[in-house]
Design an enzyme around this catalytic site. Structure first.
Site, PDB file in Angstrom:
ATOM      1  N   ALA A 142       0.853  -1.278   0.019  1.00 53.82           N
ATOM      2  CA  ALA A 142      -0.074  -0.059  -0.043  1.00 53.82           C
ATOM      3  C   ALA A 142       0.819   1.279  -0.252  1.00 53.82           C
ATOM      4  O   ALA A 142       2.089   1.168   0.516  1.00 53.82           O
ATOM      5  CB  ALA A 142      -0.842  -0.034   1.178  1.00 53.82           C
ATOM      6  N   GLU A 192       4.323  -4.885   7.863  1.00 53.49           N
ATOM      7  CA  GLU A 192       3.540  -4.025   8.482  1.00 53.49           C
ATOM      8  C   GLU A 192       3.983  -3.839   9.842  1.00 53.49           C
ATOM      9  O   GLU A 192       3.969  -2.588  10.326  1.00 53.49           O
ATOM     10  CB  GLU A 192       2.023  -4.267   8.201  1.00 53.49           C
ATOM     11  CG  GLU A 192       1.383  -4.081   6.895  1.00 53.49           C
ATOM     12  CD  GLU A 192       1.509  -5.312   5.951  1.00 53.49           C
ATOM     13  OE1 GLU A 192       2.580  -6.239   6.520  1.00 53.49           O
ATOM     14  OE2 GLU A 192       0.808  -5.347   4.886  1.00 53.49           O
TER      15      GLU A 192
END
Ligand code: DAK
Length: 258
Positions: A63, A131
């Protein structure tokens, strides 16, 4: 349509993430365009999709961190929903989708590859869920899909350590189906897509739906899911064609998707 391209060639449709200057990072525009491209796919003609990234460096490096950095809670939720809805749409899309992973598949990129049915990787591919090192959990289904796809212990190690793995390791733990030189990647993906496209489309679609639905269910219930769509195949001309060809000892089969 600048960040995502689509090309149909016979029964195979190829979708390319096309933001190589940012390693095909997934911002809102990429997600919106990918969603719009799926609307364009003519499901009467196309029998298998291939999803890849442009360039030789990345499938998708995750992302878009620059876009996410500024999000507040509401915007974060909206961004997550946009990605989750799209990835679920790919996962449950009526046609099989092959991810041809041509480099980095990190974070959302790894999650996008996992939403596809089959993953073929180039030798330079790198997978990871970085992440936790960014102060977040995977947000596009990574905690759920990775642990369903590979043994939970490997999934937990990848997510907790945020360590990237190379293509060979991804193959060993079952994250990808095959590793090939990057020059062969699209050929290999097209070869598999052609094998899929040669079979009865309704049977392939039903099998995809059966597998996806059945994996969520207890075995007794899952078997009834299979029975229902198995039965429905007998309403198709393609069932007569497939079995007729066998009985007539005929090699050529023409499946008409009806
Ligand atoms: N976002 C934005 N830009 C990125 C990017 C990314 N993920 N990855 C790379 N880029 C950009 C770089 O900023 C650089 O741009 P310029 O500086 O040239 O303008 C360009 O792509 C080339 O990257 P590098 O110069 O860094 O290239 P290197 O070969 O040196 O390194 C790399 C390649 C892949 C190792 C490195 O770029 C890298 O570490 N990238 C970040 C990888 C990463 O951490 N990806 C995971 C992102 S987190 C959620 C929804 C979704 C998600 C989470 C929550 N909710 C809202 C709940 C998902 C999260 C993620 O995916």
């Amino acid at each position: 349509m600048s960040f995502v391209t689509y090309q149909a060639d016979g029964a195979i449709g190829t979708i390319l993430l096309n933001r190589p200057e940012a390693l095909n990072a997934l911002n809102s525009k990429v997600l919106d365009e990918l969603n719009a491209v799926l609307d364009q796919v003519d499901q009467n003609v196309i029998r298998c999709l291939i999803l890849s990234g442009s360039g030789e460096k990345a499938f998708a490096a995750g992302a878009d961190i620059g876009e996410m950095y500024h999000l507040n809670e509401e915007e974060g939720k909206a961004f997550s929903k946009k990605g989750n809805d799209l990835f679920r749409r790919i996962e449950t899309f009526p046609l099989p989708v092959i991810a041809a992973v041509n480099g980095y598949a990190l974070g959302g990129g790894c999650e996008l590859a996992m939403a596809c049915d089959i993953r073929i990787a180039s030798e330079n591919a790198v997978f990871g869920q970085p992440e936790t090192g960014l102060g977040i959990t995977p947000g596009f289904g990574g905690t759920q899909r990775l642990a369903r796809l590979i043994p939970a212990g490997y999934a937990k190690q990848m997510i907790y350590t945020a360590r990237n793995i190379k293509a060979e390791e991804a193959l060993r733990i079952g994250l990808v189906n095959k590793v090939v030189p990057i020059s062969d990647l699209m050929n290999e993906a097209n070869k598999i897509a052609s094998q899929i496209a040669a079979n009865a489309p309704i049977a392939v679609r039903n099998a995809k739906a059966d597998i996806n639905e059945g994996l969520e269910l207890a075995m007794d219930l899952a078997m009834t899911v299979e029975e229902k769509r198995f039965g429905a195949c007998f309403n198709t001309n393609d069932q007569k064609e497939g079995m007729g060809a066998f009985l007539e000892k005929r090699k050529e089969k023409t499946f008409k998707n009806n």
